[in-house]
Scaffold this active site. Structure first.
Site, PDB file in Angstrom:
ATOM      1  N   LYS A 170       0.829  -1.195   0.000  1.00 34.71           N
ATOM      2  CA  LYS A 170       0.000   0.000   0.000  1.00 34.71           C
ATOM      3  C   LYS A 170       0.873   1.258   0.000  1.00 34.71           C
ATOM      4  CE  LYS A 170      -3.899  -2.228   0.343  1.00 34.71           C
ATOM      5  NZ  LYS A 170      -4.851  -2.226  -0.793  1.00 34.71           N
ATOM      6  N   ASP A 199      -0.303   0.049  -4.400  1.00 38.07           N
ATOM      7  CA  ASP A 199      -1.748   0.274  -4.465  1.00 38.07           C
ATOM      8  C   ASP A 199      -2.124   1.525  -3.670  1.00 38.07           C
ATOM      9  OD1 ASP A 199      -4.479   0.099  -4.604  1.00 38.07           O
ATOM     10  OD2 ASP A 199      -4.643  -1.800  -3.507  1.00 38.07           O
ATOM     11  N   ASP A 274     -13.383  -8.037  -9.724  1.00 38.95           N
ATOM     12  CA  ASP A 274     -13.528  -8.895  -8.553  1.00 38.95           C
ATOM     13  C   ASP A 274     -14.785  -9.727  -8.778  1.00 38.95           C
ATOM     14  OD1 ASP A 274     -14.210 -10.034  -6.076  1.00 38.95           O
ATOM     15  OD2 ASP A 274     -13.177  -8.447  -4.970  1.00 38.95           O
TER      16      ASP A 274
HETATM   17 MG   LIG Z   1      -6.550  -2.540  -4.381  1.00 38.29          MG
END
Ligand SMILES: [Mg+2]
Length: 375
Positions: A170, A199, A274
């Site tokens: 992250k 991300d 997803d």
């Molecule tokens: Mg993500």
């Protein structure tokens, strides 16, 4: 063949305080999931998972139990396109994105399990059977409270020792300089030959994303994920044209209609869907086909329990442009203890093989999950 019942099981894992983690905008104190069971008049039962992130999991469960589920009673589970269109039309005013689509996705993923079990085929072959293994990536580097920057390098190093050769972390919460330092430390820990991704969870504006992309150039990122909001396709396209690494996204977008907007304007180089959010495997294979027509690779975002992982694995192996598999590094028994007959193992190159049994090719372990049952 007819659907006779739709049932849900809701589970919650409370994360011990010292293991709680965050992305750029929110902290996680629990993992929640809703398992969907679809029964048929021929005794075949399918299971799917509806992503329960983003709000109270009770809401996802309620929508399946009281709103979406009753519509599919009496339907043929093989008619996935017809069922999706029916659910989409009937719930359109209530929501084309977010929790309604999570609920539809959970039911859809259970229908594919039924089709696999009836035909005796694994789902990845029903989707196209493009490959039987896929590179796993260690999805770690979430923010932890009160840890030094070196902690992230140590975590990645453990992942490397466990066989991973691709890593994600992250960024976007701290100053750009401190986040870049974390990226540098992780890159040094995993060596120059592993893939490294970062991300942002949409926490930059366009200018910030471009500045950070340039700042991270020395660390050879395989992609930067969701640098800006999915609501700004043109802004994302400007970032994609301006940063040195590919841009991946968007787990916060839904359905072929949403992804068409993003793909048409060049908002990303790598498409992320997803299966338990974006509209199920039925919708994801359509998004994959649209991405394929634009020569874009597609990968699955996976952040929930074991059946989400399985849906992502079969999807990435099934479609022609599928690649990479997100393997969350945070402890979560709802993922690691969900099945009687599956344990994540990587081959020498860091790849995962897809189960070859009917449907998802795995057996749910309801006894092990029972202590986490909350609804
Ligand atoms: Mg993500």
């Amino acid at each position: 063949m007819k659907i006779t019942a739709v049932k849900t099981y809701r589970y919650r894992y409370d994360i011990p305080e010292e293991e709680q983690f965050g992305n750029s905008t929110r902290w996680n104190a629990a993992k929640n999931t809703v398992i969907v069971e679809v029964d048929t008049d021929e005794g075949v039962t399918g299971y799917g998972e509806a992503d329960a992130a983003g709000g109270p999991a009770e809401v996802t469960q309620f929508i399946i139990d009281r709103e979406i589920g009753p519509y599919v009673i009496g339907r043929d589970p093989f008619c996935v396109d017809a069922v999706f269109e029916d659910l989409y039309q009937k719930s359109m005013i209530h929501g084309r994105r977010g929790v309604i689509m999570h609920a539809i996705s959970g039911i859809d993923c259970a229908l594919w399990d039924i089709i696999g079990k009836v035909t005796g085929l694994p789902i990845y072959k029903l989707l196209g059977g493009a490959r039987n293994k896929v590179q796993a990536y260690h999805s770690g580097g979430f923010y932890r409270r009160n840890v030094p920057d070196e902690w992230y390098a140590e975590e990645a190093k453990k992942g490397y020792e466990n066989g991973y050769r691709a890593f994600k972390m992250k960024i976007g919460r701290l100053s750009m300089e401190q986040d870049a330092n974390r990226v540098r430390l992780v890159r040094e820990a995993i060596g120059p030959d592993s893939k490294l991704m970062a991300d942002v969870n949409s926490n930059y504006n366009v200018r910030e994303a471009i500045r950070m992309g340039r700042l991270l150039e020395p660390y050879d990122l395989f992609f930067m994920e969701e640098p800006v909001s999915a609501d700004d396709p043109e802004g994302s396209a400007l970032v994609a044209r301006s940063i040195p690494m590919p841009l991946a996204g968007y787990e916060t977008e839904y359905t072929r209609y949403g992804f068409r907007r993003l793909i048409d304007c060049g908002a990303m180089d790598i498409v992320q869907v997803d299966p338990t959010r974006s509209g199920g495997l039925t919708e994801c294979r359509k998004i994959a086909a649209y991405a394929s027509a634009h020569k874009l690779p597609i990968t699955s975002h996976i952040f929930a329990g074991g059946l989400t992982f399985m849906a992502g694995l079969h999807f990435s192996c099934g479609v022609d442009n599928g690649f990479l598999l997100e393997c969350e590094a945070n402890p979560n028994p709802l993922r690691t203890n969900m099945f009687k007959d599956f344990e994540l193992t990587l081959d020498g190159d860091g790849y995962v093989s897809v189960p070859e049994g009917p449907g998802y090719g795995v057996t749910l372990d309801f006894d092990t999950l029972e202590p986490y049952r909350v609804g």
